[in-house]
Design a protein around this motif. Sequence first.
Motif, short mmCIF file in Angstrom:
data_model
loop_
_atom_site.label_atom_id
_atom_site.label_comp_id
_atom_site.label_asym_id
_atom_site.label_seq_id
_atom_site.Cartn_x
_atom_site.Cartn_y
_atom_site.Cartn_z
N LEU A 122 0.82 -1.14 0.06
CA LEU A 122 0.06 0.09 0.02
C LEU A 122 0.87 1.21 0.07
O LEU A 122 1.85 1.22 0.50
CB LEU A 122 -0.85 0.11 1.08
CG LEU A 122 -1.91 -0.84 1.16
CD1 LEU A 122 -1.62 -2.06 2.41
CD2 LEU A 122 -3.40 -0.45 1.28
N ASN A 123 0.38 2.27 -0.70
CA ASN A 123 0.72 3.56 -0.54
C ASN A 123 -0.30 4.36 -0.08
O ASN A 123 -1.30 5.02 -0.87
CB ASN A 123 1.25 4.10 -2.04
CG ASN A 123 2.10 5.34 -1.98
OD1 ASN A 123 1.88 6.15 -1.21
ND2 ASN A 123 3.14 5.56 -2.82
N VAL A 124 -0.18 4.77 1.20
CA VAL A 124 -1.26 5.38 1.86
C VAL A 124 -1.09 6.80 1.90
O VAL A 124 0.10 7.16 2.50
CB VAL A 124 -1.81 4.99 3.24
CG1 VAL A 124 -2.79 5.38 3.85
CG2 VAL A 124 -1.87 3.51 3.20
N THR A 125 -1.90 7.93 1.54
CA THR A 125 -1.74 9.24 1.55
C THR A 125 -1.73 9.87 3.18
O THR A 125 -2.30 9.06 3.87
CB THR A 125 -2.70 9.85 0.78
OG1 THR A 125 -3.99 9.86 1.31
CG2 THR A 125 -2.73 9.57 -0.72
N ASP A 126 -1.02 10.96 3.13
CA ASP A 126 -1.14 11.34 4.69
C ASP A 126 -2.57 11.67 5.29
O ASP A 126 -3.30 12.38 4.58
CB ASP A 126 -0.41 12.73 4.68
CG ASP A 126 -0.27 13.51 5.84
OD1 ASP A 126 -0.50 12.58 6.99
OD2 ASP A 126 0.32 14.33 6.00
N GLN A 127 -2.69 10.83 6.11
CA GLN A 127 -4.16 10.80 6.53
C GLN A 127 -4.76 11.76 7.65
O GLN A 127 -5.90 12.13 7.77
CB GLN A 127 -4.49 9.44 7.51
CG GLN A 127 -4.50 8.37 6.46
CD GLN A 127 -5.27 8.02 5.45
OE1 GLN A 127 -6.53 7.92 5.60
NE2 GLN A 127 -4.83 8.43 4.09
#
Length: 236
Positions: free
Chosen positions: A116-121
């Motif tokens: 996964l490449n998760v954007t800044d949440q």
Amino acid sequence: MKRALKYFLPLLIIGALGMGAHIYDASDRPLAFVQKFKPSVALETNGELIDIRERGKPLFDGDTLRTNQNGFALVQFMDKSMAKIKPDSRLIVHGDIQDKQNTSTRIGLELGEILLNVTDQGAQDFEVATNSSVASVKGTTFGATVDDYFWVEEGEVEVTSSQTGQSVTLSAKTYAQVQEDGSIESGELTDEELEERNGEYSEMNEKLEPTIYKVRFTNENGEERVIEVKVFENGN
């Protein structure tokens, strides 16, 4: 000039639709779209199992995505986080979307492995759960397997054992393995180990032309807002 506009504007509208502009109303919000798949990916939704045959297939709360022994999928979530799903994998997507800045996503990994490449949440929630552990993410690139192994390329991930409640925070180039007794073993990864982990996902990285999907949101005051999501053409 007015006469020209009379005929030109309808052509603009038709052209936009032809390029793949799709509208989803607030009552029917997808959590993610299947950007790319190869060669065979199945979707279980509302008790029905269907083969995905077109790019941009939406995933809704409770949907299950399955890849066969030769298949993989690339999924983009509404907050632009990405999931690369390896062959022989199965995952369930859960979540809620109020708007682009207010989302909650939980991936239930039942089989296989994902990257996964998760954007800044920020204040948003993004979790990956197996039967024995939960990984909470605030923005990072990391991998997870169904047998409770997690590794981080960059950013931070908090891994918690469901059995004991023990948790560890992983940073770049580290891993965690949840043991059968619920304890967590963690350590560092070499560049070679990290490259080996990520190498099998390389064929999912081709640059493709996007189709644009639009999701319409209506707030409590009745004001409408449309969010554009670029979904890339399947590489089959």
